[in-house]
Scaffold this active site. Structure first.
Site, mmCIF file in Angstrom:
data_model
loop_
_atom_site.group_PDB
_atom_site.id
_atom_site.type_symbol
_atom_site.label_atom_id
_atom_site.label_comp_id
_atom_site.label_asym_id
_atom_site.label_seq_id
_atom_site.Cartn_x
_atom_site.Cartn_y
_atom_site.Cartn_z
ATOM 1 C CG ASP A 8 -0.412 -6.138 -1.945
ATOM 2 O OD1 ASP A 8 -0.091 -5.828 -0.784
ATOM 3 O OD2 ASP A 8 0.316 -5.948 -2.931
ATOM 4 C CG ASP A 130 3.828 4.892 -2.486
ATOM 5 O OD1 ASP A 130 4.543 4.272 -1.677
ATOM 6 O OD2 ASP A 130 2.592 4.946 -2.404
#
EC number: 5.3.1.16
Length: 240
Positions: A8, A130
């Protein structure tokens, strides 16, 4: 089942956030391309890269870092974060990203999934579902929709999505394990590969996932904090 390490990126660095909330960085490492290469050297078959700045609205930030990663590794890279238009996705696919991860755009405008799938092949198009409080969230996990992952998964599969990245936001970065039920519900609803992310903390979590139809598991914080040894995790990798 593939064991997929996460890289990330925020402000040009490799980070790990808690529940995706800015300012909760628990891991900060310079030179993400070196981190990516290290995962490849350890045996990773796929790399999961997220442009966190892009997810929070600055899509142009970190693109140089992404290009460095693509130049450094030889394994496929799946990338998400800040892909708000068809052109954004095309630009990434054209520079060598193997699979783009479409979140907000896919949920709000499913026709974009169909357009990209027709142009590049469904195998290069992942949709991110998500889940927070059992509903799919978008826009950097800040806005809740009215549908759950299974409902959206079925509809986006019909639009040409080649796979789903399912993240349980409730446990993301919390290092607390996760509830398998939402994932199993999604796996039973769709016929395309599902990659799981969120709350994977132990080898037992990975073993449990390996007993399902899960195509791959993305692991972030647990690897960077030493809770899971990547080499040990690879023992559960079954490449179909």
């Amino acid at each position: 089942m593939f064991i997929i390490p996460a890289v990330d990126i925020k402000n040009g660095k490799c980070v790990q956030l808690v529940q995706g909330i800015p300012g909760t960085e628990q891991v900060v490492i310079e030179n993400p391309e070196i981190v990516a290469k290290d995962w490849e050297n350890k045996g990773a078959s796929i790399l999961h890269v997220i442009n966190l700045d892009g997810a929070f609205g600055n899509k142009s930030k970190n693109l140089e870092v992404v290009e460095k990663i693509l130049d450094t590794v030889s394994i496929p890279v799946q990338l998400g974060g800040g892909i708000r238009t068809v052109q954004d996705a095309m630009d990434l696919l054209d520079i060598g990203v193997e699979k783009v991860i479409l979140g907000t755009m896919a949920v709000e405008n499913p026709e974009t999934v169909e357009e990209l799938s027709n142009k590049y092949g469904s195998n290069r198009i992942l949709v991110a579902l998500d889940s927070k409080d059992s509903k799919v969230v978008i826009k950097g996990w800040m806005e809740k929709t009215e549908k759950n992952a299974s409902e959206l998964g079925v509809s986006l599969q019909k639009k040409g999505a080649g796979g789903i990245l399912f993240t349980n936001v409730d446990v993301e970065g919390m290092m607390s394990g996760f509830d398998m039920d939402p994932l199993l519900e999604l796996l039973n609803a769709v016929d395309i590969p599902v990659i799981y992310s969120g709350g994977v903390t132990s080898l037992m979590d990975i073993e449990n996932l390996s007993k399902t139809k899960t195509f791959g598991v993305v692991i972030g914080s647990a690897l960077y904090k030493g809770k899971i040894d990547f080499i040990d995790a690879l023992k559960y990798q079954k490449i179909l």
